[in-house]
Motif scaffolding. Structure first.
Motif, PDB file in Angstrom:
ATOM      1  N   PRO A 101       0.796  -1.424  -0.064  1.00 46.57           N
ATOM      2  CA  PRO A 101       0.160   0.069  -0.057  1.00 46.57           C
ATOM      3  C   PRO A 101       0.901   1.188  -0.023  1.00 46.57           C
ATOM      4  CG  PRO A 101       0.102  -1.024   2.132  1.00 46.57           C
ATOM      5  CD  PRO A 101       0.713  -2.044   1.429  1.00 46.57           C
ATOM      6  N   LYS A 102       0.390   2.184  -0.721  1.00 44.39           N
ATOM      7  CA  LYS A 102       1.190   3.536  -0.947  1.00 44.39           C
ATOM      8  C   LYS A 102       1.056   4.292   0.440  1.00 44.39           C
ATOM      9  CE  LYS A 102       0.853   3.669  -5.891  1.00 44.39           C
ATOM     10  NZ  LYS A 102       0.793   4.774  -7.101  1.00 44.39           N
ATOM     11  N   PRO A 103       2.081   4.812   0.904  1.00 46.67           N
ATOM     12  CA  PRO A 103       1.807   5.442   2.055  1.00 46.67           C
ATOM     13  C   PRO A 103       0.987   6.900   1.651  1.00 46.67           C
ATOM     14  CG  PRO A 103       4.110   5.745   1.292  1.00 46.67           C
ATOM     15  CD  PRO A 103       3.451   4.629   0.520  1.00 46.67           C
ATOM     16  N   GLU A 104       0.354   7.238   2.822  1.00 41.86           N
ATOM     17  CA  GLU A 104      -0.680   8.461   2.675  1.00 41.86           C
ATOM     18  C   GLU A 104       0.209   9.664   2.670  1.00 41.86           C
ATOM     19  OE1 GLU A 104      -3.504   8.303   5.451  1.00 41.86           O
ATOM     20  OE2 GLU A 104      -4.684   6.569   4.727  1.00 41.86           O
ATOM     21  N   PRO A 105       0.017  10.541   1.886  1.00 40.23           N
ATOM     22  CA  PRO A 105       0.858  11.735   1.855  1.00 40.23           C
ATOM     23  C   PRO A 105       0.758  12.461   3.140  1.00 40.23           C
ATOM     24  CG  PRO A 105      -1.227  12.090   0.528  1.00 40.23           C
ATOM     25  CD  PRO A 105      -0.987  10.655   0.905  1.00 40.23           C
ATOM     26  N   LEU A 106       1.737  13.008   3.348  1.00 40.99           N
ATOM     27  CA  LEU A 106       1.734  13.895   4.766  1.00 40.99           C
ATOM     28  C   LEU A 106       0.940  15.246   4.422  1.00 40.99           C
ATOM     29  CD1 LEU A 106       5.342  13.528   6.035  1.00 40.99           C
ATOM     30  CD2 LEU A 106       3.355  12.112   6.771  1.00 40.99           C
ATOM     31  N   PRO A 107       0.211  15.636   5.564  1.00 34.09           N
ATOM     32  CA  PRO A 107      -0.661  16.932   5.080  1.00 34.09           C
ATOM     33  C   PRO A 107       0.307  18.012   5.012  1.00 34.09           C
ATOM     34  CG  PRO A 107      -0.651  16.123   7.746  1.00 34.09           C
ATOM     35  CD  PRO A 107       0.173  15.276   6.886  1.00 34.09           C
ATOM     36  N   THR A 108      -0.118  18.867   4.143  1.00 36.16           N
ATOM     37  CA  THR A 108       0.382  20.325   4.078  1.00 36.16           C
ATOM     38  C   THR A 108      -0.313  21.390   4.841  1.00 36.16           C
ATOM     39  OG1 THR A 108      -0.965  20.600   2.068  1.00 36.16           O
ATOM     40  CG2 THR A 108       1.257  19.613   1.844  1.00 36.16           C
ATOM     41  N   LYS A 109      -1.429  21.084   5.204  1.00 34.75           N
ATOM     42  CA  LYS A 109      -2.200  22.057   6.094  1.00 34.75           C
ATOM     43  C   LYS A 109      -2.709  21.329   7.436  1.00 34.75           C
ATOM     44  CE  LYS A 109      -3.764  25.091   2.673  1.00 34.75           C
ATOM     45  NZ  LYS A 109      -5.023  25.909   1.981  1.00 34.75           N
ATOM     46  N   THR A 110      -3.004  22.165   8.415  1.00 37.32           N
ATOM     47  CA  THR A 110      -3.584  21.510   9.754  1.00 37.32           C
ATOM     48  C   THR A 110      -4.771  21.485   9.398  1.00 37.32           C
ATOM     49  OG1 THR A 110      -3.914  24.009  10.541  1.00 37.32           O
ATOM     50  CG2 THR A 110      -1.819  22.804  10.914  1.00 37.32           C
ATOM     51  N   GLU A 111      -5.781  21.110  10.465  1.00 36.48           N
ATOM     52  CA  GLU A 111      -7.277  20.947  10.478  1.00 36.48           C
ATOM     53  C   GLU A 111      -7.602  22.303  10.415  1.00 36.48           C
ATOM     54  OE1 GLU A 111      -8.424  18.510  13.657  1.00 36.48           O
ATOM     55  OE2 GLU A 111      -7.361  16.547  12.644  1.00 36.48           O
ATOM     56  N   GLU A 112      -7.115  23.261  11.098  1.00 31.14           N
ATOM     57  CA  GLU A 112      -7.618  24.692  11.287  1.00 31.14           C
ATOM     58  C   GLU A 112      -7.530  25.275   9.848  1.00 31.14           C
ATOM     59  OE1 GLU A 112      -5.692  23.284  13.327  1.00 31.14           O
ATOM     60  OE2 GLU A 112      -6.905  22.858  14.960  1.00 31.14           O
ATOM     61  N   GLY A 113      -6.683  24.965   8.686  1.00 28.00           N
ATOM     62  CA  GLY A 113      -6.430  25.331   7.551  1.00 28.00           C
ATOM     63  C   GLY A 113      -5.202  26.246   7.588  1.00 28.00           C
ATOM     64  N   LYS A 114      -4.402  26.091   8.556  1.00 29.33           N
ATOM     65  CA  LYS A 114      -3.012  26.856   8.640  1.00 29.33           C
ATOM     66  C   LYS A 114      -2.073  26.107   7.586  1.00 29.33           C
ATOM     67  CE  LYS A 114      -2.918  29.215  12.752  1.00 29.33           C
ATOM     68  NZ  LYS A 114      -2.537  29.530  14.164  1.00 29.33           N
ATOM     69  N   TYR A 115      -1.285  26.798   7.001  1.00 34.51           N
ATOM     70  CA  TYR A 115      -0.071  26.007   6.291  1.00 34.51           C
ATOM     71  C   TYR A 115       0.885  25.417   7.173  1.00 34.51           C
ATOM     72  CZ  TYR A 115      -1.890  28.355   2.182  1.00 34.51           C
ATOM     73  OH  TYR A 115      -2.544  28.822   1.182  1.00 34.51           O
ATOM     74  N   ILE A 116       1.674  24.195   6.672  1.00 34.59           N
ATOM     75  CA  ILE A 116       2.656  23.665   7.397  1.00 34.59           C
ATOM     76  C   ILE A 116       3.953  23.763   6.652  1.00 34.59           C
ATOM     77  CG2 ILE A 116       3.716  21.574   8.324  1.00 34.59           C
ATOM     78  CD1 ILE A 116       0.752  20.479   8.360  1.00 34.59           C
ATOM     79  N   PHE A 117       4.992  24.472   7.171  1.00 34.14           N
ATOM     80  CA  PHE A 117       6.140  24.621   6.523  1.00 34.14           C
ATOM     81  C   PHE A 117       6.946  23.820   7.293  1.00 34.14           C
ATOM     82  CE2 PHE A 117       5.022  29.400   5.694  1.00 34.14           C
ATOM     83  CZ  PHE A 117       4.414  29.112   4.528  1.00 34.14           C
ATOM     84  N   GLY A 118       7.879  23.476   6.683  1.00 39.00           N
ATOM     85  CA  GLY A 118       8.994  22.657   7.018  1.00 39.00           C
ATOM     86  C   GLY A 118      10.367  23.518   7.396  1.00 39.00           C
ATOM     87  N   GLN A 119      11.332  23.026   7.770  1.00 40.42           N
ATOM     88  CA  GLN A 119      12.382  23.591   8.127  1.00 40.42           C
ATOM     89  C   GLN A 119      13.236  24.305   6.987  1.00 40.42           C
ATOM     90  OE1 GLN A 119      15.656  21.291   9.639  1.00 40.42           O
ATOM     91  NE2 GLN A 119      16.604  22.844  10.850  1.00 40.42           N
ATOM     92  N   GLU A 120      13.122  23.656   5.904  1.00 45.84           N
ATOM     93  CA  GLU A 120      13.419  24.333   4.712  1.00 45.84           C
ATOM     94  C   GLU A 120      12.323  24.316   3.617  1.00 45.84           C
ATOM     95  OE1 GLU A 120      17.095  22.749   3.318  1.00 45.84           O
ATOM     96  OE2 GLU A 120      18.183  23.500   5.039  1.00 45.84           O
ATOM     97  N   GLU A 121      12.078  25.277   2.905  1.00 43.29           N
ATOM     98  CA  GLU A 121      11.209  25.469   1.655  1.00 43.29           C
ATOM     99  C   GLU A 121      11.610  26.272   0.698  1.00 43.29           C
ATOM    100  OE1 GLU A 121       8.247  23.952   1.818  1.00 43.29           O
ATOM    101  OE2 GLU A 121       7.901  23.309   3.818  1.00 43.29           O
ATOM    102  N   TRP A 122      11.090  25.688  -0.368  1.00 41.19           N
ATOM    103  CA  TRP A 122      11.532  26.442  -1.854  1.00 41.19           C
ATOM    104  C   TRP A 122      10.411  27.696  -1.777  1.00 41.19           C
ATOM    105  CZ3 TRP A 122      15.232  25.383  -5.037  1.00 41.19           C
ATOM    106  CH2 TRP A 122      15.549  24.329  -5.028  1.00 41.19           C
ATOM    107  N   VAL A 123      11.123  28.807  -1.927  1.00 42.85           N
ATOM    108  CA  VAL A 123      10.255  30.296  -2.270  1.00 42.85           C
ATOM    109  C   VAL A 123      10.626  30.553  -3.556  1.00 42.85           C
ATOM    110  CG1 VAL A 123      10.647  30.550   0.011  1.00 42.85           C
ATOM    111  CG2 VAL A 123      12.305  31.615  -1.347  1.00 42.85           C
TER     112      VAL A 123
END
Length: 223
Positions: A72-94
């Motif tokens: 089974p393919k792993p489910e993609p990790l969320p990019t937003k919280t349940e409240e609708g806020k964005y999730i940023f990692g320690q490094e991001e493409w800008v």
């Protein structure tokens, strides 16, 4: 001379004696004949040393292995919280629209304002206001010359010096994934640092949370 009766009697006796002798001889001979010994039936000999070419070798049936079940393919990790806020990692493409280039940015929860690596900074006036022109340089990456008005001047004190430096602060649009906003950048030479851009709290406050265990959570934004 013997008469006929006497001669007939002698002849008859001799004949009977001869018959008796012949019968005894036949019985004696019959008793002397040995019976043939019983012979066991001959079993056919199977020659097992036949040539390999003539030997019939059974063909083993191919082993049928069960088809492996797809993992089974792993489910993609969320990019937003349940409240609708964005999730940023320690490094991001800008992506900076005014520069039309992608940069790797460090999302720093300990920094108040953002900073961008700038070299060849030159101050000048336009319509009575302070402007600066500069280039974004970092390792093998370099941008064209950029000109922006100075929003304010920030005093920065180096840890190894008691003197403070004045650095220009400019504003620019920045985009991470779907999120796009205008933020302040302090211009500083970061060519010795790992990333050319630092995103401080003034950029992501109230709109995103930072998960330092992840990197590049948001996809590259479309130009």
């Amino acid at each position: 001379m013997l008469n006929k009766k006497t001669l007939f009697a002698l002849t008859l006796c001799v004949g009977l004696a001869a018959c008796s002798t012949t019968q005894e001889v036949e019985e004696t001979e019959s008793n002397q004949i040995e019976k043939p010994a019983e012979v066991e039936p001959v079993k056919p000999v199977v020659d097992e040393s036949t040539d390999d070419e003539n030997k019939v070798v059974p063909i083993p049936e191919p082993e049928v292995k069960p088809e492996p079940k797809p993992e089974p393919k792993p489910e993609p990790l969320p990019t937003k919280t349940e409240e609708g806020k964005y999730i940023f990692g320690q490094e991001e493409w800008v992506f900076i629209p005014g520069i039309s280039k992608y940069f790797v940015a460090k999302v720093d929860t300990g920094a108040t304002t953002s900073s961008i690596s700038a070299t060849d900074i030159v101050k000048f006036e336009r319509d009575g206001k302070d402007w600066v022109k500069f280039k974004i340089n970092h390792k093998e990456m370099s941008s064209d010359e950029i000109s922006l008005p100075v929003l304010r001047w920030a005093k920065v004190k180096q840890s190894n010096s008691e003197e403070s430096q004045k650095r220009p602060v400019v504003t620019s649009w920045v985009q991470i994934g779907e999120f796009k906003d205008k933020t302040e950048f302090t211009l500083a030479d970061r060519t010795h640092m790992k990333t050319p851009v630092i995103l401080g709290q003034s950029f992501f406050r109230d709109v995103a949370i930072v998960d330092i265990s992840r990197k590049y959570v948001q996809p590259k934004s479309k130009k």
